[in-house]
Design an enzyme around this catalytic site. Structure first.
Site, PDB file in Angstrom:
ATOM      1  N   THR A 152      55.407-110.192  18.702  1.00  0.00           N
ATOM      2  CA  THR A 152      54.110-109.255  18.582  1.00  0.00           C
ATOM      3  C   THR A 152      53.281-109.078  19.703  1.00  0.00           C
ATOM      4  O   THR A 152      52.889-107.633  19.835  1.00  0.00           O
ATOM      5  CB  THR A 152      52.888-110.187  17.670  1.00  0.00           C
ATOM      6  OG1 THR A 152      53.450-110.319  16.366  1.00  0.00           O
ATOM      7  CG2 THR A 152      51.785-109.401  17.438  1.00  0.00           C
ATOM      8  N   ASP A 209      62.440-109.752  16.735  1.00  0.00           N
ATOM      9  CA  ASP A 209      61.303-110.410  16.104  1.00  0.00           C
ATOM     10  C   ASP A 209      61.829-111.894  16.334  1.00  0.00           C
ATOM     11  O   ASP A 209      63.221-111.949  16.038  1.00  0.00           O
ATOM     12  CB  ASP A 209      61.276-109.996  14.783  1.00  0.00           C
ATOM     13  CG  ASP A 209      60.127-110.464  13.982  1.00  0.00           C
ATOM     14  OD1 ASP A 209      60.554-112.042  13.870  1.00  0.00           O
ATOM     15  OD2 ASP A 209      59.188-109.954  13.373  1.00  0.00           O
TER      16      ASP A 209
END
Length: 340
Positions: free
Chosen positions: A13, A57
């Site tokens: 993120t 991710d």
């Protein structure tokens, strides 16, 4: 001489920005990190940046990624005073735990951090996390790093990497270290918990071993688990270590079929580990009847280790080709501050 820090981006993120047209999150060019975090220019150190070839991710991270990251850091180990790794939060504790075992006699800091909100968000926690992680990596006393271990820094606290675990998906205080105190606490000043820090042997070099064996099976014990479930799972998976997440202080239901199955697995050379489902506390086999059978079978105790540390430690020891008796001895020993 000016200190040097290598900032390594693996994904997550923290490395996202919001598309002004669609509002969707997308990765930004890591080469332009200074544009996103201009405060880095005021840090009294040389900060170099590098990104892994294919940022991921953290849910997609696997042992081969840990090996690549470890090799990347080790290849540049002599060039920098410390390393800060930007990583997705979901598996950050796994990666940090793995690297803590892969590096032995670590003499420089490897600090993991990330964020719950992207770096471009107006309320992002990325700026404080990154800047303070760098400041911690720069801490020295008489030219020697104050922190010489793998850590996870998040929301004002630095935890030992192999003692950390993610506990929240939506709070800034996303991590905790349930069985070990914070190594550094950030406020107006940085408060170092000196007695808790690992101390490397300054007369020996840092070593790195990339050997990992991921044949580790984790089974969460739960009410209603049956003989058929357990047998079919164990029969269908190629594993060398079985980690059972048991209740409380390491207790499990009393059932003849379970004892027989565990004995059969041991005869096949499988290592079996008892790890608690509880966030905090310690496995104490034999205190209750529910764990007496495990103790009598010689099941390995994970003591007060996190599940993340237990899994990665098992992979590391398997990678060193430990025989069954040696595996038990070393797993139950404190190698990198991961257990009491």
């Amino acid at each position: 001489m000016q200190q040097k820090i290598l900032l390594v981006y693996t994904g997550g993120t923290i490395g996202m920005v919001k598309d002004s047209a669609t509002g969707a999150l997308k990765a930004f060019d890591f080469d332009h990190l200074l544009v996103q975090i201009p405060q880095l220019k005021s840090v009294q150190a040389q900060i170099d940046t590098v990104s892994v070839p294919e940022p991921k991710d953290s849910a997609d991270m696997n042992p081969s990624d840990w090996q690549f990251l470890g090799n990347l850091i080790y290849s540049k180990f002599m060039q920098y005073d410390g390393f800060v790794v930007l990583h997705g939060t979901d598996t950050m504790s796994y990666t940090a735990s793995a690297l803590s075992f892969m590096f032995s006699n670590l003499r420089k800091p490897i600090i993991f951090t990330g964020s719950q909100l992207p770096v471009g968000d107006i309320r992002t926690d990325a700026l404080e996390n990154v800047l303070t992680a760098i400041q911690i990596a720069l801490l020295q006393e008489n030219g020697v790093p104050s922190v010489s271990e793998v850590g996870v820094y998040f929301d004002s606290q630095l935890f030992r990497g192999n003692r950390s675990t993610k506990v929240s998906s939506d709070r800034f205080k996303a991590f905790m270290s349930p069985n070990f105190p914070a190594l550094v606490t950030s406020g107006v000043s940085l408060k170092i918990n000196e007695p808790m820090l690992l101390k490397p042997n300054l007369n020996r070099v840092t070593k790195f071993s990339e050997a990992l064996n991921d044949k580790v099976l984790l089974v969460k014990i739960h009410p209603g688990i049956t003989t058929k479930m357990f047998e079919q799972l164990c029969a269908s998976v190629d594993f060398e270590v079985l980690i059972m997440e048991t209740y409380g202080s390491g207790t499990i239901f009393n059932a003849n079929w379970l004892a027989l199955l565990l004995k059969e697995l041991q005869k096949k050379g499988k290592n079996i580990i008892n790890c608690s489902q509880c966030v905090s506390g310690v496995v104490k086999q034999g205190i209750y009847q529910g764990s007496e059978q495990l103790k009598s079978l010689g099941i390995i105790s994970a003591k007060d280790m996190t599940t993340e540390a237990a899994i990665t430690k098992a992979m590391y020891l398997l990678g060193q080709n430990k025989q069954r008796n040696d595996f038990k001895i070393e797993f139950e020993a404190n190698l990198r501050g991961e257990m009491h």
